[in-house]
Design a protein around this motif. Structure first.
Motif, PDB file in Angstrom:
ATOM      1  N   ARG A   1     -34.314 -27.608  39.055  1.00  0.00           N
ATOM      2  CA  ARG A   1     -33.179 -26.866  39.288  1.00  0.00           C
ATOM      3  C   ARG A   1     -32.554 -26.475  39.971  1.00  0.00           C
ATOM      4  O   ARG A   1     -33.865 -26.138  41.111  1.00  0.00           O
ATOM      5  N   SER A   2     -31.214 -25.915  40.849  1.00  0.00           N
ATOM      6  CA  SER A   2     -31.327 -24.624  41.946  1.00  0.00           C
ATOM      7  C   SER A   2     -30.187 -24.283  41.367  1.00  0.00           C
ATOM      8  O   SER A   2     -29.628 -24.405  40.298  1.00  0.00           O
ATOM      9  N   SER A   3     -30.131 -22.651  41.796  1.00  0.00           N
ATOM     10  CA  SER A   3     -29.079 -22.426  41.655  1.00  0.00           C
ATOM     11  C   SER A   3     -28.578 -21.472  43.084  1.00  0.00           C
ATOM     12  O   SER A   3     -29.503 -21.251  43.652  1.00  0.00           O
ATOM     13  N   ILE A   4     -27.524 -21.025  43.287  1.00  0.00           N
ATOM     14  CA  ILE A   4     -27.341 -19.924  44.496  1.00  0.00           C
ATOM     15  C   ILE A   4     -26.774 -18.215  43.287  1.00  0.00           C
ATOM     16  O   ILE A   4     -25.708 -18.621  42.872  1.00  0.00           O
ATOM     17  N   TRP A   5     -27.546 -17.772  44.052  1.00  0.00           N
ATOM     18  CA  TRP A   5     -27.102 -16.529  42.938  1.00  0.00           C
ATOM     19  C   TRP A   5     -26.516 -15.156  44.344  1.00  0.00           C
ATOM     20  O   TRP A   5     -26.682 -15.749  45.951  1.00  0.00           O
ATOM     21  N   LYS A   6     -25.200 -14.913  44.151  1.00  0.00           N
ATOM     22  CA  LYS A   6     -24.760 -13.567  45.097  1.00  0.00           C
ATOM     23  C   LYS A   6     -24.788 -12.190  44.764  1.00  0.00           C
ATOM     24  O   LYS A   6     -24.612 -12.315  43.969  1.00  0.00           O
ATOM     25  N   CYS A   7     -24.957 -11.572  45.634  1.00  0.00           N
ATOM     26  CA  CYS A   7     -24.860  -9.933  45.660  1.00  0.00           C
ATOM     27  C   CYS A   7     -23.858  -8.926  45.622  1.00  0.00           C
ATOM     28  O   CYS A   7     -23.095  -9.584  47.240  1.00  0.00           O
ATOM     29  N   ALA A   8     -23.191  -8.658  44.783  1.00  0.00           N
ATOM     30  CA  ALA A   8     -21.933  -8.094  45.398  1.00  0.00           C
ATOM     31  C   ALA A   8     -21.945  -6.589  44.226  1.00  0.00           C
ATOM     32  O   ALA A   8     -22.510  -6.514  43.191  1.00  0.00           O
ATOM     33  N   ASN A   9     -21.905  -5.091  44.952  1.00  0.00           N
ATOM     34  CA  ASN A   9     -21.919  -4.202  44.649  1.00  0.00           C
ATOM     35  C   ASN A   9     -23.155  -3.961  43.911  1.00  0.00           C
ATOM     36  O   ASN A   9     -23.291  -3.239  42.926  1.00  0.00           O
ATOM     37  N   GLY A  10     -24.627  -5.277  44.504  1.00  0.00           N
ATOM     38  CA  GLY A  10     -26.338  -4.146  43.688  1.00  0.00           C
ATOM     39  C   GLY A  10     -25.997  -5.247  42.689  1.00  0.00           C
ATOM     40  O   GLY A  10     -27.319  -4.724  41.857  1.00  0.00           O
ATOM     41  N   ARG A  11     -24.942  -6.349  42.495  1.00  0.00           N
ATOM     42  CA  ARG A  11     -25.172  -6.846  41.140  1.00  0.00           C
ATOM     43  C   ARG A  11     -25.391  -8.919  41.107  1.00  0.00           C
ATOM     44  O   ARG A  11     -24.189  -8.718  42.042  1.00  0.00           O
ATOM     45  N   TRP A  12     -26.181  -9.167  41.025  1.00  0.00           N
ATOM     46  CA  TRP A  12     -26.439 -10.320  41.236  1.00  0.00           C
ATOM     47  C   TRP A  12     -25.707 -11.515  40.777  1.00  0.00           C
ATOM     48  O   TRP A  12     -26.000 -11.286  39.171  1.00  0.00           O
ATOM     49  N   GLN A  13     -24.627 -12.051  40.609  1.00  0.00           N
ATOM     50  CA  GLN A  13     -24.076 -13.317  39.920  1.00  0.00           C
ATOM     51  C   GLN A  13     -24.538 -14.877  40.129  1.00  0.00           C
ATOM     52  O   GLN A  13     -24.674 -14.999  41.666  1.00  0.00           O
ATOM     53  N   MET A  14     -24.446 -15.121  39.174  1.00  0.00           N
ATOM     54  CA  MET A  14     -24.818 -16.953  39.666  1.00  0.00           C
ATOM     55  C   MET A  14     -23.570 -17.518  40.160  1.00  0.00           C
ATOM     56  O   MET A  14     -22.375 -17.507  39.657  1.00  0.00           O
ATOM     57  N   PHE A  15     -23.358 -18.317  41.460  1.00  0.00           N
ATOM     58  CA  PHE A  15     -22.584 -18.641  42.123  1.00  0.00           C
ATOM     59  C   PHE A  15     -22.064 -20.063  41.887  1.00  0.00           C
ATOM     60  O   PHE A  15     -21.433 -21.066  41.659  1.00  0.00           O
ATOM     61  N   PHE A  16     -23.157 -20.857  41.992  1.00  0.00           N
ATOM     62  CA  PHE A  16     -24.033 -22.146  41.771  1.00  0.00           C
ATOM     63  C   PHE A  16     -24.358 -23.102  41.253  1.00  0.00           C
ATOM     64  O   PHE A  16     -25.798 -21.842  41.456  1.00  0.00           O
ATOM     65  N   HIS A  17     -24.340 -23.906  40.369  1.00  0.00           N
ATOM     66  CA  HIS A  17     -25.977 -24.639  39.287  1.00  0.00           C
ATOM     67  C   HIS A  17     -26.173 -26.356  39.535  1.00  0.00           C
ATOM     68  O   HIS A  17     -24.648 -26.656  39.829  1.00  0.00           O
ATOM     69  N   GLN A  18     -26.803 -26.279  39.454  1.00  0.00           N
ATOM     70  CA  GLN A  18     -27.004 -28.403  39.803  1.00  0.00           C
ATOM     71  C   GLN A  18     -29.013 -28.554  38.794  1.00  0.00           C
ATOM     72  O   GLN A  18     -29.690 -27.882  39.049  1.00  0.00           O
ATOM     73  N   GLY A  19     -28.529 -29.134  37.773  1.00  0.00           N
ATOM     74  CA  GLY A  19     -29.485 -29.782  37.385  1.00  0.00           C
ATOM     75  C   GLY A  19     -29.720 -31.543  37.515  1.00  0.00           C
ATOM     76  O   GLY A  19     -28.647 -31.785  37.539  1.00  0.00           O
ATOM     77  N   THR A  20     -30.837 -31.921  37.800  1.00  0.00           N
ATOM     78  CA  THR A  20     -31.095 -33.377  38.158  1.00  0.00           C
ATOM     79  C   THR A  20     -32.484 -33.914  37.809  1.00  0.00           C
ATOM     80  O   THR A  20     -33.130 -32.999  37.201  1.00  0.00           O
ATOM     81  N   LYS A  21     -32.168 -35.230  36.845  1.00  0.00           N
ATOM     82  CA  LYS A  21     -32.902 -35.331  35.752  1.00  0.00           C
ATOM     83  C   LYS A  21     -34.122 -35.783  36.809  1.00  0.00           C
ATOM     84  O   LYS A  21     -33.744 -36.974  37.838  1.00  0.00           O
ATOM     85  N   THR A  22     -35.266 -36.053  36.211  1.00  0.00           N
ATOM     86  CA  THR A  22     -36.265 -37.003  36.580  1.00  0.00           C
ATOM     87  C   THR A  22     -37.517 -37.482  35.728  1.00  0.00           C
ATOM     88  O   THR A  22     -37.159 -37.609  34.853  1.00  0.00           O
ATOM     89  N   LYS A  23     -38.260 -38.125  36.301  1.00  0.00           N
ATOM     90  CA  LYS A  23     -39.147 -38.822  35.603  1.00  0.00           C
ATOM     91  C   LYS A  23     -40.391 -38.460  35.371  1.00  0.00           C
ATOM     92  O   LYS A  23     -41.388 -38.876  35.324  1.00  0.00           O
ATOM     93  N   GLY A  24     -40.426 -37.102  34.796  1.00  0.00           N
ATOM     94  CA  GLY A  24     -41.633 -36.499  34.725  1.00  0.00           C
ATOM     95  C   GLY A  24     -41.957 -35.402  35.538  1.00  0.00           C
ATOM     96  O   GLY A  24     -41.117 -35.263  36.489  1.00  0.00           O
ATOM     97  N   LEU A  25     -43.834 -34.515  35.540  1.00  0.00           N
ATOM     98  CA  LEU A  25     -44.194 -33.960  35.946  1.00  0.00           C
ATOM     99  C   LEU A  25     -43.698 -34.973  37.647  1.00  0.00           C
ATOM    100  O   LEU A  25     -44.114 -35.424  37.985  1.00  0.00           O
ATOM    101  N   LEU A  26     -43.632 -33.908  38.855  1.00  0.00           N
ATOM    102  CA  LEU A  26     -43.741 -34.595  40.090  1.00  0.00           C
ATOM    103  C   LEU A  26     -45.371 -34.194  40.579  1.00  0.00           C
ATOM    104  O   LEU A  26     -45.443 -32.675  40.907  1.00  0.00           O
TER     105      LEU A  26
END
Length: 122
Positions: A97-122
């Protein structure tokens, strides 16, 4: 990592964990406060989602997931990339998983998220 970075990493970890809680995911009001208006996601399902997709009565839907290996990568003073792994307890699937968080007016909000399946723990 300095104290300020460490505190920010902990805060963003808590926000990511919060987004896995069923009571948050099924509450359009709470989700709205955590997601930027221009939020979008490339889901591990192959679907593309935008914020308004989660603003219905069921929100984003309940999940049973465990977060691990959380890392934070600052991109600028007000933008951070987070990366981690998820284990979906119901589907028995691992995703990166990856997320991009942006802060505006002292508050963090998620702007983007991506999930990519794997074949188990790497």
């Amino acid at each position: 990592m300095d104290r300020e970075s460490s505190l920010l990493k902990e805060h963003l970890y808590q926000l990511e964990e919060k987004l896995l809680k069923s009571e948050v995911r099924t509450s359009p009001e709470v989700l709205s406060s955590l997601l930027k208006d221009d939020f979008f996601e490339f889901g591990s399902s192959g679907n593309i989602w935008i914020k308004s997709d989660f603003m219905g009565q069921e929100g984003a839907g309940a999940v049973n997931m465990t977060l691990s290996q959380f890392e934070m990568h600052p991109l600028s003073d007000d933008t951070v990339l987070t990366t981690y792994r998820i284990f979906d307890e119901d589907k028995l699937e691992h995703t990166l998983r990856s997320s991009i968080w942006k802060c505006a007016n002292g508050r963090w909000q998620m702007f983007f998220h991506q999930g990519t399946k794997t074949k188990g723990l790497l």
